[in-house]
Write a protein that holds these residues in place. Structure first.
Motif, PDB file in Angstrom:
ATOM      1  N   PRO A   1       0.788  -1.166  -0.002  1.00 45.42           N
ATOM      2  CA  PRO A   1      -0.126  -0.078  -0.106  1.00 45.42           C
ATOM      3  C   PRO A   1       0.975   1.405  -0.056  1.00 45.42           C
ATOM      4  CG  PRO A   1       0.026  -0.901   2.304  1.00 45.42           C
ATOM      5  CD  PRO A   1       0.964  -1.744   1.255  1.00 45.42           C
ATOM      6  N   ALA A   2       0.336   2.384  -0.498  1.00 48.86           N
ATOM      7  CA  ALA A   2       1.047   3.744  -0.384  1.00 48.86           C
ATOM      8  C   ALA A   2       1.634   3.823   0.993  1.00 48.86           C
ATOM      9  CB  ALA A   2       0.165   4.822  -0.860  1.00 48.86           C
ATOM     10  N   GLN A   3       2.672   4.236   1.050  1.00 48.72           N
ATOM     11  CA  GLN A   3       3.378   4.618   2.305  1.00 48.72           C
ATOM     12  C   GLN A   3       2.981   6.134   2.834  1.00 48.72           C
ATOM     13  OE1 GLN A   3       5.366   2.088   3.882  1.00 48.72           O
ATOM     14  NE2 GLN A   3       4.404   1.002   2.401  1.00 48.72           N
ATOM     15  N   SER A   4       3.236   6.426   4.103  1.00 42.09           N
ATOM     16  CA  SER A   4       2.903   7.752   4.345  1.00 42.09           C
ATOM     17  C   SER A   4       3.824   9.052   3.761  1.00 42.09           C
ATOM     18  CB  SER A   4       3.300   7.884   5.734  1.00 42.09           C
ATOM     19  OG  SER A   4       4.637   7.713   6.380  1.00 42.09           O
ATOM     20  N   ASP A   5       4.906   8.476   3.216  1.00 42.92           N
ATOM     21  CA  ASP A   5       5.779   9.592   2.506  1.00 42.92           C
ATOM     22  C   ASP A   5       5.685   9.400   0.964  1.00 42.92           C
ATOM     23  OD1 ASP A   5       6.991   6.973   2.196  1.00 42.92           O
ATOM     24  OD2 ASP A   5       9.155   7.909   2.592  1.00 42.92           O
TER      25      ASP A   5
ATOM     26  N   CYS B   1       0.736  10.684  -8.472  1.00 41.14           N
ATOM     27  CA  CYS B   1       0.706  11.835  -9.422  1.00 41.14           C
ATOM     28  C   CYS B   1      -0.742  11.483  -9.921  1.00 41.14           C
ATOM     29  CB  CYS B   1       1.920  11.700 -10.277  1.00 41.14           C
ATOM     30  SG  CYS B   1       1.461  13.275 -11.555  1.00 41.14           S
ATOM     31  N   SER B   2      -1.372  12.628 -10.050  1.00 45.33           N
ATOM     32  CA  SER B   2      -2.859  12.513 -10.780  1.00 45.33           C
ATOM     33  C   SER B   2      -2.709  12.717 -12.416  1.00 45.33           C
ATOM     34  CB  SER B   2      -3.634  13.887 -10.248  1.00 45.33           C
ATOM     35  OG  SER B   2      -3.887  13.711  -8.855  1.00 45.33           O
ATOM     36  N   SER B   3      -1.359  13.216 -12.635  1.00 44.88           N
ATOM     37  CA  SER B   3      -1.454  13.152 -14.336  1.00 44.88           C
ATOM     38  C   SER B   3      -0.732  11.877 -14.877  1.00 44.88           C
ATOM     39  CB  SER B   3      -0.340  14.359 -14.529  1.00 44.88           C
ATOM     40  OG  SER B   3      -0.302  14.417 -15.880  1.00 44.88           O
ATOM     41  N   CYS B   4       0.236  11.508 -14.132  1.00 47.42           N
ATOM     42  CA  CYS B   4       0.888  10.159 -14.618  1.00 47.42           C
ATOM     43  C   CYS B   4       0.814   8.816 -14.035  1.00 47.42           C
ATOM     44  CB  CYS B   4       2.536  10.372 -14.826  1.00 47.42           C
ATOM     45  SG  CYS B   4       3.383  10.641 -13.488  1.00 47.42           S
ATOM     46  N   PHE B   5       0.133   8.951 -12.833  1.00 52.15           N
ATOM     47  CA  PHE B   5      -0.476   8.070 -11.905  1.00 52.15           C
ATOM     48  C   PHE B   5       0.967   7.158 -11.425  1.00 52.15           C
ATOM     49  CE2 PHE B   5      -3.899   8.831 -14.976  1.00 52.15           C
ATOM     50  CZ  PHE B   5      -4.818   9.323 -14.118  1.00 52.15           C
ATOM     51  N   LEU B   6       1.938   7.558 -11.447  1.00 49.20           N
ATOM     52  CA  LEU B   6       3.024   6.920 -10.713  1.00 49.20           C
ATOM     53  C   LEU B   6       3.177   7.246  -9.321  1.00 49.20           C
ATOM     54  CD1 LEU B   6       5.887   7.672 -13.497  1.00 49.20           C
ATOM     55  CD2 LEU B   6       4.613   5.738 -12.925  1.00 49.20           C
ATOM     56  N   VAL B   7       3.595   6.379  -8.342  1.00 47.83           N
ATOM     57  CA  VAL B   7       3.882   6.607  -7.149  1.00 47.83           C
ATOM     58  C   VAL B   7       5.055   7.290  -6.930  1.00 47.83           C
ATOM     59  CG1 VAL B   7       3.989   5.284  -4.727  1.00 47.83           C
ATOM     60  CG2 VAL B   7       2.432   4.617  -6.450  1.00 47.83           C
ATOM     61  N   ARG B   8       5.262   8.341  -6.359  1.00 50.76           N
ATOM     62  CA  ARG B   8       6.321   9.278  -6.074  1.00 50.76           C
ATOM     63  C   ARG B   8       6.523   9.364  -4.659  1.00 50.76           C
ATOM     64  NH1 ARG B   8       9.202  11.007 -11.035  1.00 50.76           N
ATOM     65  NH2 ARG B   8       7.555  10.605 -12.642  1.00 50.76           N
ATOM     66  N   HIS B   9       7.696   9.866  -4.552  1.00 49.73           N
ATOM     67  CA  HIS B   9       8.123  10.272  -2.777  1.00 49.73           C
ATOM     68  C   HIS B   9       7.487  11.553  -2.474  1.00 49.73           C
ATOM     69  CE1 HIS B   9      10.582  11.580   0.526  1.00 49.73           C
ATOM     70  NE2 HIS B   9      10.487  10.534   0.794  1.00 49.73           N
ATOM     71  N   ARG B  10       7.297  12.186  -1.441  1.00 47.99           N
ATOM     72  CA  ARG B  10       6.502  13.270  -1.217  1.00 47.99           C
ATOM     73  C   ARG B  10       7.534  14.675  -1.735  1.00 47.99           C
ATOM     74  NH1 ARG B  10       1.202  13.959  -0.165  1.00 47.99           N
ATOM     75  NH2 ARG B  10       0.660  11.895   1.075  1.00 47.99           N
ATOM     76  N   SER B  11       8.763  14.365  -1.715  1.00 48.67           N
ATOM     77  CA  SER B  11       9.746  15.354  -2.341  1.00 48.67           C
ATOM     78  C   SER B  11       9.466  15.694  -3.542  1.00 48.67           C
ATOM     79  CB  SER B  11      11.199  14.918  -2.014  1.00 48.67           C
ATOM     80  OG  SER B  11      11.595  14.006  -2.717  1.00 48.67           O
TER      81      SER B  11
END
Length: 99
Positions: A64-68, A72-82
């Motif tokens: 599952p998605a981690q807290s950090d 992305c709502s455009s490319c739908f990739l899971v990224r770091h908060r930074s």
């Protein structure tokens, strides 16, 4: 082709004296570039695009998605908060999509 620089050189008159038969023999003495290969043996290692992979199962562990992290709502990739470039109406956009 190796050249013997110590050998006497032919002048233009001597090189034009080569007979047609001699030139034909030189041509046929070369090795053939055709390779005899079994087609079925060569094709065994290749997989064609669109092949039926319905019998295959993938063993992937989904976290599952981690807290950090954010998606992305455009490319739908899971990224770091930074990597958040902007937030709009609760949707996050990454720096790559904003560039």
């Amino acid at each position: 082709m190796a050249t013997d620089y110590d050998a006497p050189r032919k002048n233009d008159d001597e090189s034009s004296e080569d007979s047609i038969e001699e030139l034909k023999n030189r041509n046929t003495s070369r090795q053939s570039s055709v390779v005899d290969e079994d087609e079925t043996e060569a094709a065994e290692g290749f997989e064609l695009p669109g092949a039926d992979l319905s019998d295959e199962e993938l063993q992937v562990r989904v976290l599952p998605a981690q807290s950090d992290e954010f998606t992305c709502s455009s490319c739908f990739l899971v990224r770091h908060r930074s990597q958040v470039a902007r937030e709009e109406n609760g949707m996050f956009f990454c720096k790559d999509c904003e560039a």
